[in-house]
Write an enzyme that holds these catalytic residues in place. Sequence first.
Site, short mmCIF file in Angstrom:
data_model
loop_
_atom_site.label_atom_id
_atom_site.label_comp_id
_atom_site.label_asym_id
_atom_site.label_seq_id
_atom_site.Cartn_x
_atom_site.Cartn_y
_atom_site.Cartn_z
N CYS A 287 -18.73 -21.69 33.09
CA CYS A 287 -19.93 -21.44 32.29
C CYS A 287 -20.94 -20.71 33.18
CB CYS A 287 -20.49 -22.74 31.72
SG CYS A 287 -21.04 -23.95 32.95
N PHE A 288 -22.21 -20.82 32.90
CA PHE A 288 -23.17 -20.03 33.66
C PHE A 288 -23.30 -20.52 35.11
CE2 PHE A 288 -27.58 -18.93 34.98
CZ PHE A 288 -27.39 -17.57 35.06
#
Length: 367
Positions: free
Chosen positions: A95-96
């Site tokens: 994810c980020f």
Amino acid sequence: MRDNSDDYRSLFLTDVPMMDVRAPIEFGKGAFPGVLNRPLMDDEERRRVGICYKEHGQDAAIALGHKLVKGDLKAARIASWKAFAEANPNGYLYCFRGGLRSQLVQQWLAEAGVEYPRVIGGYKAMRRFLIDTLDEAVRDCPLQLVAGLTGTGKTEIITALDNSLDLERHAHHRGSSFGRHATPQPVQIDFENRLAIEALRVRERGARTLVLEDEGRMVGSCSVPLELFRAMQTAPLIWLDDSLENRVTRILGDYVIDMRAEFALQYPQSPEQAFEAFAAYLLGSLLRIRKRLGPEHFQALDQLMRQALEQQQRNDDVQGHRGWIEGLLRDYYDPMYAYQREAKEERIVFAGDRDAVIGYLQDGRSL
């Protein structure tokens, strides 16, 4: 299960399959080549969870996320992640920041019977790694730039070398008013990521120098990274020569034959629409430099181009395009490049034809 990874170098050098679970809007702003987007939340869900986080804190945001992604929707997303994991057993997800979202996807996959590793630090850490990688390459490897008149085949030189960075390929643009392709350019971050990965691979092959085409700051809509562009301003130039006839033939191939083929791929069911789009591309490209050509030169070239397009559409003969191509080279591009060469004369360390330039760059005299 394999350990979660923070070996970003290996991930990019070996083309490890990766699944990006960020929202589509995040993925669209910047991603890595070949990565697939399989989001935990769509854009609207992410927006609502983000607002909740700001107003009520992490626990409330997590609770809202579970409320939004449940039931059949949750099952469908788990199925898409599971399909990716089974198709790519050596891959990773991220994810980020490598935090809650990727951990939750891992958890839901595990509950579905699939143990799948994630990238520690996520997109943000990998992006930082690539920025540093390109900066280190620019700092540690002397640059050499291939320069020359339009149509001399500078890209062919770049392609022939194993220590080159191809700015135009990664920008998906040929770097001139006629340089766009039938499909869009990448966003800026994607361009930078692709360029950095190529620099990583070139250095892994043991390159001591980096060869690039002499470009301006902008390659279409993509901006050459600042540290690289600064280094390019003082790098030695290798000047590529070729005959006007060969240059016209090369441009005919690039901007007429190849471009018509590109537009044909975009409109496979309508050859007429494909040709209209191709003609609009050529005429629009010429129109963009109308002021610099001046009214007389523009009108003459525009007329030649329209006549060539009519001939091409009527009997598929492309030879009529040679007229406007030669006129554009002789009256526009060549004077402009002659001026630029005069300004850069002190930086030119070698000049020759294709074979001579490749030999110079390969045989060690350029080091």
